[in-house]
Design a protein around this motif. Sequence first.
Motif, PDB file in Angstrom:
ATOM      1  N   GLU A 181      -8.822  14.305  -6.770  1.00 56.87           N
ATOM      2  CA  GLU A 181      -7.616  15.061  -5.437  1.00 56.87           C
ATOM      3  C   GLU A 181      -6.108  14.517  -6.178  1.00 56.87           C
ATOM      4  N   PRO A 182      -5.500  14.962  -7.209  1.00 51.84           N
ATOM      5  CA  PRO A 182      -4.265  15.352  -7.659  1.00 51.84           C
ATOM      6  C   PRO A 182      -3.406  14.814  -6.330  1.00 51.84           C
ATOM      7  N   GLY A 183      -2.237  13.751  -6.800  1.00 48.55           N
ATOM      8  CA  GLY A 183      -1.706  13.474  -5.257  1.00 48.55           C
ATOM      9  C   GLY A 183      -1.989  12.488  -5.185  1.00 48.55           C
ATOM     10  N   LEU A 184      -3.346  11.941  -5.165  1.00 47.65           N
ATOM     11  CA  LEU A 184      -3.240  10.419  -4.191  1.00 47.65           C
ATOM     12  C   LEU A 184      -2.281   9.806  -4.972  1.00 47.65           C
ATOM     13  N   SER A 185      -2.486   9.320  -5.949  1.00 51.65           N
ATOM     14  CA  SER A 185      -1.135   8.620  -6.437  1.00 51.65           C
ATOM     15  C   SER A 185      -1.759   6.731  -6.452  1.00 51.65           C
ATOM     16  N   LEU A 186      -3.163   6.673  -6.384  1.00 47.90           N
ATOM     17  CA  LEU A 186      -3.204   5.630  -5.699  1.00 47.90           C
ATOM     18  C   LEU A 186      -3.118   4.677  -7.257  1.00 47.90           C
ATOM     19  N   ARG A 187      -3.243   3.072  -6.728  1.00 46.01           N
ATOM     20  CA  ARG A 187      -2.437   2.029  -8.075  1.00 46.01           C
ATOM     21  C   ARG A 187      -3.791   1.787  -9.075  1.00 46.01           C
ATOM     22  N   SER A 207       0.631  -1.287   0.071  1.00 44.27           N
ATOM     23  CA  SER A 207      -0.311  -0.579   0.215  1.00 44.27           C
ATOM     24  C   SER A 207       0.782   1.142   0.208  1.00 44.27           C
ATOM     25  N   GLU A 208       0.663   2.449  -0.301  1.00 40.96           N
ATOM     26  CA  GLU A 208       0.596   3.818  -0.938  1.00 40.96           C
ATOM     27  C   GLU A 208       1.171   3.803   0.782  1.00 40.96           C
ATOM     28  N   LYS A 209       2.231   4.851   1.115  1.00 38.41           N
ATOM     29  CA  LYS A 209       1.629   5.063   2.299  1.00 38.41           C
ATOM     30  C   LYS A 209       1.093   6.817   2.704  1.00 38.41           C
ATOM     31  N   LEU A 210       0.794   7.570   4.035  1.00 35.01           N
ATOM     32  CA  LEU A 210      -0.557   8.577   3.991  1.00 35.01           C
ATOM     33  C   LEU A 210       0.373   9.113   4.390  1.00 35.01           C
ATOM     34  N   THR A 211       0.748  10.030   4.237  1.00 34.90           N
ATOM     35  CA  THR A 211       0.891  11.484   3.748  1.00 34.90           C
ATOM     36  C   THR A 211       0.819  11.866   5.625  1.00 34.90           C
ATOM     37  N   ASN A 212       1.653  12.713   5.968  1.00 39.21           N
ATOM     38  CA  ASN A 212       1.078  13.227   7.884  1.00 39.21           C
ATOM     39  C   ASN A 212      -0.089  14.333   7.259  1.00 39.21           C
ATOM     40  N   ARG A 213      -0.617  15.135   6.593  1.00 36.40           N
ATOM     41  CA  ARG A 213      -2.051  15.692   6.552  1.00 36.40           C
ATOM     42  C   ARG A 213      -2.771  14.893   6.700  1.00 36.40           C
ATOM     43  N   GLN A 214      -2.784  12.939   5.444  1.00 35.16           N
ATOM     44  CA  GLN A 214      -3.836  12.045   5.479  1.00 35.16           C
ATOM     45  C   GLN A 214      -3.861  11.949   6.960  1.00 35.16           C
ATOM     46  N   VAL A 215      -2.996  11.790   7.420  1.00 37.35           N
ATOM     47  CA  VAL A 215      -3.140  11.041   9.063  1.00 37.35           C
ATOM     48  C   VAL A 215      -3.904  11.718   9.873  1.00 37.35           C
ATOM     49  N   ARG A 216      -3.429  13.137   9.625  1.00 42.67           N
ATOM     50  CA  ARG A 216      -4.443  14.409  11.027  1.00 42.67           C
ATOM     51  C   ARG A 216      -5.735  14.045  10.236  1.00 42.67           C
ATOM     52  N   SER A 217      -5.979  14.780   9.192  1.00 39.20           N
ATOM     53  CA  SER A 217      -7.085  14.613   8.728  1.00 39.20           C
ATOM     54  C   SER A 217      -8.240  13.415   9.257  1.00 39.20           C
ATOM     55  N   ILE A 218      -7.538  12.062   8.712  1.00 42.64           N
ATOM     56  CA  ILE A 218      -8.285  10.842   9.945  1.00 42.64           C
ATOM     57  C   ILE A 218      -8.753  10.843  11.157  1.00 42.64           C
ATOM     58  N   LYS A 219      -7.785  11.171  12.032  1.00 36.29           N
ATOM     59  CA  LYS A 219      -7.861  11.819  13.450  1.00 36.29           C
ATOM     60  C   LYS A 219      -9.536  12.547  13.831  1.00 36.29           C
ATOM     61  N   LYS A 220      -9.153  13.879  12.950  1.00 36.09           N
ATOM     62  CA  LYS A 220      -9.620  14.818  13.373  1.00 36.09           C
ATOM     63  C   LYS A 220     -10.891  14.008  12.876  1.00 36.09           C
ATOM     64  N   MET A 221     -11.605  13.722  11.761  1.00 37.58           N
ATOM     65  CA  MET A 221     -12.995  13.062  11.590  1.00 37.58           C
ATOM     66  C   MET A 221     -13.288  12.721  12.903  1.00 37.58           C
ATOM     67  N   PHE A 222     -12.292  11.501  12.752  1.00 37.43           N
ATOM     68  CA  PHE A 222     -13.497  10.766  14.029  1.00 37.43           C
ATOM     69  C   PHE A 222     -13.157  11.192  15.061  1.00 37.43           C
ATOM     70  N   GLU A 223     -12.295  11.975  15.761  1.00 32.66           N
ATOM     71  CA  GLU A 223     -12.662  12.387  17.035  1.00 32.66           C
ATOM     72  C   GLU A 223     -13.079  13.743  17.218  1.00 32.66           C
ATOM     73  N   ASN A 224     -13.180  14.671  16.507  1.00 31.60           N
ATOM     74  CA  ASN A 224     -12.813  15.820  16.782  1.00 31.60           C
ATOM     75  C   ASN A 224     -14.319  16.313  16.215  1.00 31.60           C
ATOM     76  N   LYS A 225     -13.633  15.586  15.187  1.00 30.35           N
ATOM     77  CA  LYS A 225     -15.544  15.727  14.486  1.00 30.35           C
ATOM     78  C   LYS A 225     -16.632  14.967  14.567  1.00 30.35           C
ATOM     79  N   GLY A 226     -16.703  13.915  15.412  1.00 27.92           N
ATOM     80  CA  GLY A 226     -17.167  13.540  16.098  1.00 27.92           C
ATOM     81  C   GLY A 226     -17.955  13.350  17.845  1.00 27.92           C
TER      82      GLY A 226
END
Length: 393
Positions: free
Chosen positions: A280-286, A2-21
Motif C-alpha cells: 500500500e503505497p502511502g502507508l509510510s510505516l516506520r 504513531s503516524e496520523k491516519l488519513t481521513n480515508r483510513q478513518v472512514r474506512s475503519i468506521k465502514k468496516m466495523f459498522e456498515n459491514k457488520g
Amino acid sequence: MSEKLTNRQVRSIKKMFENKGRRQQLKQQGGKRPDSTSDRSRGPRRNDWDEADEDYFTTEKIRRAERVKPAQPASQADTVAPEPAETGTVIEVRSGDSLVMYRGRTVRALLPKGSRAADGTRSPLAVGDRVELEAVARSDTARIASIAPRRSGLSRDVYEAGRHEASAVAHVLAANIDLVVVVCSPAEPPYRPRLLDRYLVAASRDGLEAVICLNKTDLGVPDAVAASLAGYERLGTRVLRTSAETGDGVDAARECIAGTVSLFTGHSGVGKSSLLNALEPGLSLRIGGVTETKAGQGKGRHTTSSARLLPLSTPDTFVVDSPGIRAFGVRGMPPRELATHFPDIDALAGGCAFGDCRHRAEPDCAVRAAAHLDPFLKARVASYKGMLAELER
Ligand SMILES: Nc1nc2c(ncn2[C@@H]2O[C@H](COP(=O)(O)OP(=O)(O)OP(=O)(O)O)[C@@H](O)[C@H]2O)c(=O)[nH]1
Ligand SMILES: [Mg+2]
Ligand SMILES: [Zn+2]
C-alpha cells in the motif's frame, strides 16, 4: 510516535466495523442487502452488544455526509467524548492508553483502574477489539467500559523473565481477524521453522487460517529453506514469496489478503512493515534502518512498537502491522490435543503401536519411524516435542 491516519483510513475503519457488520446482520435475518456489494461470510459479525435498533440507511447517510465533510482528527475537535454506551474499535494499544476509532474519530481511551492483565504489564485489550466507551470529560479522552466478545483472536503465551513459567500470560496479538500472515525471511534474520510451527499450531488452536510469507527473497533462498516451505505447502498451507525490496510477489500477497482483516506477524526484522508499505503505497510505516537491525547478527531490533489496525485501498481490506516477536509460547490446551494441530503427525499416529502414543520414546512409533526418512517431518516432530514439553511443565 504513531503516524496520523488519513481521513480515508478513518472512514474506512468506521465502514468496516459498522456498515459491514450491519450488512452481516441483515443477511443473518434473511433481509435483502441494500447494495450489490458482496458480503464475505468471514467478515466482522455484529452482535447483540451493538445498538440493535440502528438503521442501516441512517448509518449510510452518516457515512455519505462524512464523505462530503471529512471527520476532523481528534486533536482538533472541541469534544469527542462519547455519550454512554457508544462503541468503537481499538486501532492501537499502547502501554498507558489506546486509540479507539469512534464515529470516524480517533479517541484516546483509558482502561478502568484495576483492569490490567494479571501480570500488571499487558493490557487486556487487543487491536481490533470492539469496546464500549464512556465519557470522562470534554476532551479527546474516553474511558473503556467494556470489551465486546471477540469473534476471533490469535494469542501467544508470554513468560515473564524471572517468574515461574506457570505465570505465563496470554497475549492476544489481534482480535476479530480473518487471517494470520506469518512473515519470515531466508536470512537477516535467519529462517526459523520452529517459530513457524508455533504460529501454525496457535492459529489452528484459535480457529484461524494462516499463510506463510517468505519475504526478502531477493537475498536468495537456500535449498533447505525452499525444501522446508515446500513441506508446508504439502500440508496445505499457502506460502507467499515476496520481496518488499524489489516488489516481487507483492501483487500475489495483495490478492491473498483482499477482503480480509489480516494480522502480519513474525520475528522482528523480517520486513512486515516494509511489506505493508510495498502493498500500500502511502502507508509510510516506520521500518528498521540497516544499522538499527543489526542485520549482520541476524537479530533485528523491534522497530514497530505497537500493533496497529490499518485500512488498505483494496475494498474491505484491513491489516494489522505488529511488533516483531522473538518467542511464541503455546499453552492453553491439554498435551493430548497438541498432535491434532500437526496434521502430518496426526495422520501417521494411527500406525503407532500404542493408541495413546506421544511419539517420544514409545516403541513402534510410526511417526518417529517416518521422521527418519523425511527431513521435513523430522523438523516438525522436533517442534512438536518442544511444544509438548512446554505443555507438560
Ligand atoms: N533485502 C531486503 N531487505 C528487506 C526487505 N524487506 C525489508 N527489508 C529490510 O529489513 C529491515 C527490517 O524491515 P522492517 O520492515 O522494519 O521489519 P519488521 O518485520 O517490520 O520489524 P519489526 O517492526 O521490528 O518487527 C529493514 O532494513 C528493511 O529495509 C526485502 O524484501 N529485502
Ligand atoms: Mg515493523
Ligand atoms: Zn507414535
